[in-house]
Design a protein around this motif. Structure first.
Motif, PDB file in Angstrom:
ATOM      1  N   LEU A   1       0.953  -0.917  -0.027  1.00 24.36           N
ATOM      2  CA  LEU A   1      -0.070   0.000  -0.106  1.00 24.36           C
ATOM      3  C   LEU A   1       0.882   1.335   0.003  1.00 24.36           C
ATOM      4  O   LEU A   1       0.568   2.344  -0.700  1.00 24.36           O
ATOM      5  CB  LEU A   1      -0.664   0.018   1.284  1.00 24.36           C
ATOM      6  N   TYR A   2       1.858   1.047   0.892  1.00 22.08           N
ATOM      7  CA  TYR A   2       2.812   2.256   1.026  1.00 22.08           C
ATOM      8  C   TYR A   2       3.371   2.723  -0.434  1.00 22.08           C
ATOM      9  O   TYR A   2       3.519   3.837  -0.698  1.00 22.08           O
ATOM     10  CB  TYR A   2       3.905   2.183   1.992  1.00 22.08           C
ATOM     11  N   GLN A   3       3.891   1.833  -1.192  1.00 21.34           N
ATOM     12  CA  GLN A   3       4.535   2.072  -2.455  1.00 21.34           C
ATOM     13  C   GLN A   3       3.548   2.673  -3.314  1.00 21.34           C
ATOM     14  O   GLN A   3       3.933   3.535  -4.581  1.00 21.34           O
ATOM     15  CB  GLN A   3       4.813   0.840  -3.088  1.00 21.34           C
ATOM     16  N   MET A   4       2.350   2.753  -3.276  1.00 17.29           N
ATOM     17  CA  MET A   4       1.200   3.522  -4.098  1.00 17.29           C
ATOM     18  C   MET A   4       0.937   5.051  -3.882  1.00 17.29           C
ATOM     19  O   MET A   4       0.632   5.641  -4.875  1.00 17.29           O
ATOM     20  CB  MET A   4      -0.174   2.748  -3.935  1.00 17.29           C
ATOM     21  N   PHE A   5       1.401   5.325  -2.505  1.00 15.49           N
ATOM     22  CA  PHE A   5       1.400   6.882  -2.408  1.00 15.49           C
ATOM     23  C   PHE A   5       2.625   7.583  -2.918  1.00 15.49           C
ATOM     24  O   PHE A   5       3.604   7.135  -3.305  1.00 15.49           O
ATOM     25  CB  PHE A   5       1.274   7.003  -0.888  1.00 15.49           C
ATOM     26  N   ASP A   6       2.120   8.906  -3.520  1.00 13.02           N
ATOM     27  CA  ASP A   6       3.093   9.621  -3.967  1.00 13.02           C
ATOM     28  C   ASP A   6       3.886  10.586  -2.821  1.00 13.02           C
ATOM     29  O   ASP A   6       5.072  10.487  -2.884  1.00 13.02           O
ATOM     30  CB  ASP A   6       2.448  10.783  -4.779  1.00 13.02           C
ATOM     31  N   THR A   7       3.195  11.009  -1.840  1.00  8.90           N
ATOM     32  CA  THR A   7       3.756  11.502  -0.598  1.00  8.90           C
ATOM     33  C   THR A   7       3.204  11.116   0.654  1.00  8.90           C
ATOM     34  O   THR A   7       2.073  10.645   0.561  1.00  8.90           O
ATOM     35  CB  THR A   7       3.746  13.222  -0.788  1.00  8.90           C
ATOM     36  N   ILE A   8       3.885  11.464   1.637  1.00  7.97           N
ATOM     37  CA  ILE A   8       3.342  10.961   2.983  1.00  7.97           C
ATOM     38  C   ILE A   8       3.567  12.170   3.921  1.00  7.97           C
ATOM     39  O   ILE A   8       4.702  12.702   3.587  1.00  7.97           O
ATOM     40  CB  ILE A   8       3.846   9.588   3.494  1.00  7.97           C
ATOM     41  N   TYR A   9       2.867  12.468   4.920  1.00  7.79           N
ATOM     42  CA  TYR A   9       3.054  13.484   5.954  1.00  7.79           C
ATOM     43  C   TYR A   9       2.801  12.767   7.099  1.00  7.79           C
ATOM     44  O   TYR A   9       1.695  12.208   7.662  1.00  7.79           O
ATOM     45  CB  TYR A   9       2.175  14.625   5.692  1.00  7.79           C
ATOM     46  N   VAL A  10       3.792  12.608   8.047  1.00  6.43           N
ATOM     47  CA  VAL A  10       3.632  11.875   9.293  1.00  6.43           C
ATOM     48  C   VAL A  10       3.745  12.883  10.472  1.00  6.43           C
ATOM     49  O   VAL A  10       4.573  13.863  10.674  1.00  6.43           O
ATOM     50  CB  VAL A  10       4.815  10.782   9.453  1.00  6.43           C
ATOM     51  N   LEU A  11       2.597  12.847  11.461  1.00 14.24           N
ATOM     52  CA  LEU A  11       2.450  13.554  12.605  1.00 14.24           C
ATOM     53  C   LEU A  11       3.004  12.785  13.885  1.00 14.24           C
ATOM     54  O   LEU A  11       2.621  11.575  13.937  1.00 14.24           O
ATOM     55  CB  LEU A  11       1.340  14.217  12.835  1.00 14.24           C
ATOM     56  N   ALA A  12       3.627  13.290  14.787  1.00 15.89           N
ATOM     57  CA  ALA A  12       3.986  12.883  15.976  1.00 15.89           C
ATOM     58  C   ALA A  12       2.838  13.490  16.925  1.00 15.89           C
ATOM     59  O   ALA A  12       2.108  14.203  16.847  1.00 15.89           O
ATOM     60  CB  ALA A  12       5.373  13.195  16.652  1.00 15.89           C
ATOM     61  N   LYS A  13       2.872  12.596  18.070  1.00 22.56           N
ATOM     62  CA  LYS A  13       2.009  13.195  19.273  1.00 22.56           C
ATOM     63  C   LYS A  13       2.213  14.364  19.546  1.00 22.56           C
ATOM     64  O   LYS A  13       3.380  14.906  19.585  1.00 22.56           O
ATOM     65  CB  LYS A  13       2.192  12.179  20.482  1.00 22.56           C
ATOM     66  N   GLY A  14       1.314  15.154  20.106  1.00 27.48           N
ATOM     67  CA  GLY A  14       1.444  16.789  20.084  1.00 27.48           C
ATOM     68  C   GLY A  14       1.505  17.394  18.817  1.00 27.48           C
ATOM     69  O   GLY A  14       1.637  18.838  18.952  1.00 27.48           O
ATOM     70  N   GLY A  15       0.982  17.100  17.671  1.00 30.18           N
ATOM     71  CA  GLY A  15       0.856  17.731  16.445  1.00 30.18           C
ATOM     72  C   GLY A  15       2.088  18.246  15.853  1.00 30.18           C
ATOM     73  O   GLY A  15       2.123  19.188  15.409  1.00 30.18           O
ATOM     74  N   GLN A  16       3.260  17.554  15.886  1.00 32.16           N
ATOM     75  CA  GLN A  16       4.420  17.912  15.389  1.00 32.16           C
ATOM     76  C   GLN A  16       4.677  17.217  14.094  1.00 32.16           C
ATOM     77  O   GLN A  16       4.265  15.966  13.941  1.00 32.16           O
ATOM     78  CB  GLN A  16       5.601  17.693  16.122  1.00 32.16           C
ATOM     79  N   THR A  17       5.190  17.790  13.086  1.00 29.44           N
ATOM     80  CA  THR A  17       5.762  17.200  11.927  1.00 29.44           C
ATOM     81  C   THR A  17       6.800  16.284  12.198  1.00 29.44           C
ATOM     82  O   THR A  17       7.774  16.663  12.525  1.00 29.44           O
ATOM     83  CB  THR A  17       5.901  18.157  10.787  1.00 29.44           C
ATOM     84  N   LEU A  18       6.558  14.901  11.811  1.00 30.76           N
ATOM     85  CA  LEU A  18       7.792  14.114  11.686  1.00 30.76           C
ATOM     86  C   LEU A  18       8.488  13.746  10.480  1.00 30.76           C
ATOM     87  O   LEU A  18       9.586  13.866  10.446  1.00 30.76           O
ATOM     88  CB  LEU A  18       7.244  12.766  12.397  1.00 30.76           C
ATOM     89  N   TYR A  19       7.604  13.695   9.519  1.00 34.97           N
ATOM     90  CA  TYR A  19       8.136  13.480   8.072  1.00 34.97           C
ATOM     91  C   TYR A  19       7.002  14.155   7.126  1.00 34.97           C
ATOM     92  O   TYR A  19       6.006  14.052   7.285  1.00 34.97           O
ATOM     93  CB  TYR A  19       8.480  12.111   7.750  1.00 34.97           C
TER      94      TYR A  19
END
Length: 301
Positions: free
Chosen positions: A215-233
């Motif tokens: 499934l992951y390979q089908m996405f173009d971009t990913i946006y990962v949030l950490a607890k506390g509403g911070q951008t991780l990637y």
């Protein structure tokens, strides 16, 4: 592979909070995050439970009731004359009219969403329905009652009902479209969404729980949030391994890099000092093709 580098929507220093049920205290949901998504792309929001991915989805869709700070900025592509958007909720299946067949439901949706004529031509509801069913791989169940459809078929039908308009949305937001589905059904849903993004110049943004590698390979971009509403990637899927390596995050060859990142997302304020400058300094990417939305709903219909 994503080749279009035109930004469809971007956000900078997005601070979002919510007032407590009792009292005037506010709880921070998203903490000064920034990011961007592109035209003709399939994008995914991920993160730990409570990290704010669904909240971000609603903020970008301008359908939230949260408190957004005055410093927060959301940009959209000003070259698109009519920026239409659509939000599909996770429990969309509960809104379906049982007793109808798949083709009947889509036909009624087309007649409700479209005028009699468009661009001086009569709207062909039959063609609209046929095209949508082909794109969502549900032509073979057109005469099936909704009551008898599988979970994956219901998900794709729910998406189709929102796309019967002759004017397709420029931004399509979907909350957890694979929840409750088996792996095969989830792959079919995501595959259809990716094709829709290409066929109709849509930027499709979904929230999802931790996907497997296929499934992951089908996405173009990913946006990962950490607890506390911070951008991780924030970035392209094929850049994640390099990001893991650059930040010296322990990950051997037998481990899926996203699994390691998701583990970090649960640490909240205890996440390591990750070099995320490229992901957070969206100001470097704001260009003449973008226009600032002065309120949550300006420029979006």
């Amino acid at each position: 592979m994503l080749t279009n580098n035109q930004i469809s929507i971007a956000w900078k220093d997005l601070n979002v909070s919510v007032k407590s049920l009792f009292g005037k205290n506010e709880t921070t949901i998203l903490s000064g995050i920034s990011g961007e998504f592109y035209e003709k792309s399939l994008n995914v929001l991920m993160g730990a439970s409570g990290s704010g991915k669904s909240k971000l989805l609603k903020c970008l869709n301008a359908s939230n009731n949260y408190i957004i700070s005055s410093e927060s900025k959301i940009y959209v592509n000003k070259n698109v004359t009519n920026i239409r958007k659509c939000f599909i909720y996770q429990n969309q299946s509960q809104r379906l009219m049982t007793g109808l067949t798949v083709s009947q439901a889509l036909t009624y949706s087309s007649k409700l969403k479209n005028p009699i004529q468009y661009n001086d031509q009569k709207v062909d509801h039959k063609k609209i329905v046929s095209d949508i069913m082909q794109e969502l791989l549900i032509s073979d169940i057109k005469d099936n009652k909704i009551d008898n459809c599988s979970g994956g078929q219901i998900k794709r039908l729910s998406i189709g009902l929102e796309l019967t308009s002759v004017c397709k949305p420029y931004l399509l937001f979907i909350d957890e479209p694979t929840t409750g589905l088996d792996t095969h059904s989830a792959i079919m849903v995501i595959s259809c969404l990716k094709q829709l993004s290409r066929n109709h110049n849509m930027s499709i943004i979904i929230s999802i729980h931790q996907p497997n590698n296929e499934l992951y390979q089908m996405f173009d971009t990913i946006y990962v949030l950490a607890k506390g509403g911070q951008t991780l990637y924030s970035g392209f899927t094929n850049n994640l391994y390099q990001f893991i390596t650059d930040n010296q995050i322990e990950c051997n060859k037998n481990q899926f890099p996203l699994d390691m990142l998701m583990k970090l997302s649960y640490n909240g304020n205890d996440i390591p000092n990750i070099n995320n400058n490229k992901q957070t300094k969206i100001t470097n990417n704001i260009n003449n093709n973008l226009i600032l939305m002065k309120s949550q709903s300006v420029g979006i219909q």
